[in-house]
Design an enzyme around this catalytic site. Structure first.
Site, PDB file in Angstrom:
ATOM      1  N   ALA A  44      37.989   6.857  -8.856  1.00  0.00           N
ATOM      2  CA  ALA A  44      37.481   5.920  -9.814  1.00  0.00           C
ATOM      3  C   ALA A  44      36.962   6.910 -11.102  1.00  0.00           C
ATOM      4  CB  ALA A  44      36.853   4.934  -9.754  1.00  0.00           C
ATOM      5  N   TRP A  45      36.229   7.810 -10.497  1.00  0.00           N
ATOM      6  CA  TRP A  45      35.045   8.606 -11.426  1.00  0.00           C
ATOM      7  C   TRP A  45      36.001   9.700 -12.123  1.00  0.00           C
ATOM      8  CZ3 TRP A  45      34.491  13.717 -10.247  1.00  0.00           C
ATOM      9  CH2 TRP A  45      34.815  14.197  -9.065  1.00  0.00           C
ATOM     10  N   ASP A  84      37.037   1.469  -4.042  1.00  0.00           N
ATOM     11  CA  ASP A  84      37.302   2.807  -4.274  1.00  0.00           C
ATOM     12  C   ASP A  84      36.505   3.499  -3.363  1.00  0.00           C
ATOM     13  OD1 ASP A  84      38.431   5.149  -5.923  1.00  0.00           O
ATOM     14  OD2 ASP A  84      36.395   5.386  -6.697  1.00  0.00           O
ATOM     15  N   HIS A 118      38.052   7.236  -3.402  1.00  0.00           N
ATOM     16  CA  HIS A 118      36.970   7.647  -4.338  1.00  0.00           C
ATOM     17  C   HIS A 118      37.426   8.371  -5.469  1.00  0.00           C
ATOM     18  CE1 HIS A 118      32.346   8.022  -3.768  1.00  0.00           C
ATOM     19  NE2 HIS A 118      32.858   7.944  -5.298  1.00  0.00           N
ATOM     20  N   GLU A 135      32.556   8.925   4.158  1.00  0.00           N
ATOM     21  CA  GLU A 135      33.937   9.403   3.194  1.00  0.00           C
ATOM     22  C   GLU A 135      33.923  10.937   3.706  1.00  0.00           C
ATOM     23  OE1 GLU A 135      33.552   6.757  -0.527  1.00  0.00           O
ATOM     24  OE2 GLU A 135      32.648   8.594  -0.721  1.00  0.00           O
ATOM     25  N   LEU A 170      27.855   1.551 -16.495  1.00  0.00           N
ATOM     26  CA  LEU A 170      29.105   1.163 -16.080  1.00  0.00           C
ATOM     27  C   LEU A 170      29.343  -0.418 -16.037  1.00  0.00           C
ATOM     28  CD1 LEU A 170      29.616   3.448 -13.093  1.00  0.00           C
ATOM     29  CD2 LEU A 170      30.641   3.691 -15.349  1.00  0.00           C
ATOM     30  N   ARG A 215      29.319   2.090  -4.158  1.00  0.00           N
ATOM     31  CA  ARG A 215      29.181   2.883  -2.908  1.00  0.00           C
ATOM     32  C   ARG A 215      29.702   1.913  -1.580  1.00  0.00           C
ATOM     33  NH1 ARG A 215      28.951   6.620  -5.812  1.00  0.00           N
ATOM     34  NH2 ARG A 215      27.703   8.397  -5.962  1.00  0.00           N
ATOM     35  N   THR A 252      26.305  10.822 -10.389  1.00  0.00           N
ATOM     36  CA  THR A 252      25.410   9.993 -10.647  1.00  0.00           C
ATOM     37  C   THR A 252      24.404   9.592  -9.453  1.00  0.00           C
ATOM     38  OG1 THR A 252      26.967   8.851 -12.213  1.00  0.00           O
ATOM     39  CG2 THR A 252      24.945   7.512 -11.550  1.00  0.00           C
TER      40      THR A 252
END
Length: 312
Positions: free
Chosen positions: A286-287, A257, A284, A262, A157, A233, A73
């Site tokens: 969650a998606w 998350d 990271h 990262e 979301l 983020r 996204t």
């Protein structure tokens, strides 16, 4: 046309990626270091990237590049102004994680609110076996019902999170932009929401305006029983301020998350916080439900085919 995927390894191998005949040359790289980007995109018409950064200089030197398809996204890993100046289209993918991210949000929130991690650890350590009574109640357990949730970010979301929150009989507040004096109908001012909320959930993109959106001042305004959830983020929350807020008990806990850097290094402030029972951190993901990733790829490939057909 040639298409190049710079970080195919960020998706599972069993996830199929197929183009139609208009893409005659497709090259996948497991990952791409910043020093390799320029060479790998210089003769590509289409570049796919999940999190590999594409800089202004690299874009300026990619003479045939026509499209950058971000497999996510957020587009903060692409020099957008350089793309506009060079007539390069940038496409992202929206809507693919409208189930995955909200469900992960509530998994983390329930784990915090009911102290699941602590109770699971106590069972594993044998503490329950030593309990005087039939149950072990060393940590507080609170219901979600009746809690006030402030949602920062009212896109797909945030909206889906609000639907789940209402199913838990929570009171939902959509939060107006920070420092905005004109409050939209159905929204609550940023400062009021921060002060009133039992739970603050972040679902907004990382932009210059949202960088360090939550910092020391905001933590001081929160209630000491408040929980902060960040599924968006890492840079939206000042990590040093978060550590201080958790350790000084300015807030009751947080679940993230994401991290500002990262993959998160072991000297990150958040790594230190993971030793705390009231801070939860996932890497990271969650998606990344199987269904969400399949939908992401399907949407992205559709975008690419639409672009090619429109430009033949």
């Amino acid at each position: 046309m040639k298409a190049v995927f710079l970080d195919r390894g960020s998706f599972p191998e069993n996830l199929s990626i197929h183009f139609n005949k208009s893409i005659t040359n497709y090259v996948e790289y497991h990952n791409t270091h910043e020093t390799e980007v320029a060479d790998r995109i210089q003769d590509a018409d289409i570049v796919l990237t999940n999190k590999v950064v594409i800089s202004r200089e690299q874009i300026n030197n990619a003479s045939v590049l026509k499209l950058i398809q971000v497999m996510a996204t957020g587009t903060n890993n692409v020099a957008m102004e350089a793309c506009e100046e060079n007539g390069i289209k940038v496409q992202n993918v929206e809507g693919y994680s409208a189930t995955s991210v909200p469900e992960h949000t509530f998994a983390m929130l329930l784990a915090l609110r009911r102290n699941l991690a602590s109770y699971l650890q106590d069972v594993q350590s044998g503490a329950w076996a030593k309990s005087e009574f039939f149950c072990l109640m060393d940590y507080p357990i609170k219901d979600l019902s009746g809690s006030k949730m402030a949602i920062i970010g009212s896109g797909q979301l945030g909206t889906q999170v609000s639907i789940l929150a209402k199913a838990f009989c929570m009171q939902v507040m959509f939060v107006e932009r920070k420092n905005q004096t004109d409050i939209r109908d159905g929204y609550v001012s940023f400062n009021q929401a921060i002060e009133d909320a039992d739970i603050i959930s972040l679902h907004c993109p990382l932009t210059p305006e949202t960088q360090n959106l939550i910092g020391e001042i905001e933590f001081k305004r929160m209630q000491n029983h408040a929980l902060l959830i960040n599924m968006s983020r890492g840079g939206i929350v000042n990590e040093a301020a978060l550590v201080k807020a958790i350790e000084s008990k300015q807030i009751a806990g947080a679940a993230f998350d994401v991290a500002a850097q990262e993959p998160m290094p072991n000297d990150s402030p958040l790594f230190h916080l993971t030793q705390s029972r009231n801070f939860l951190l996932t890497p990271h993901v969650a998606w990344a439900s199987q269904g969400a990733m399949e939908k992401l790829v399907q949407i992205a490939i559709g975008h690419i085919h639409d672009f090619v057909e429109a430009n033949q």
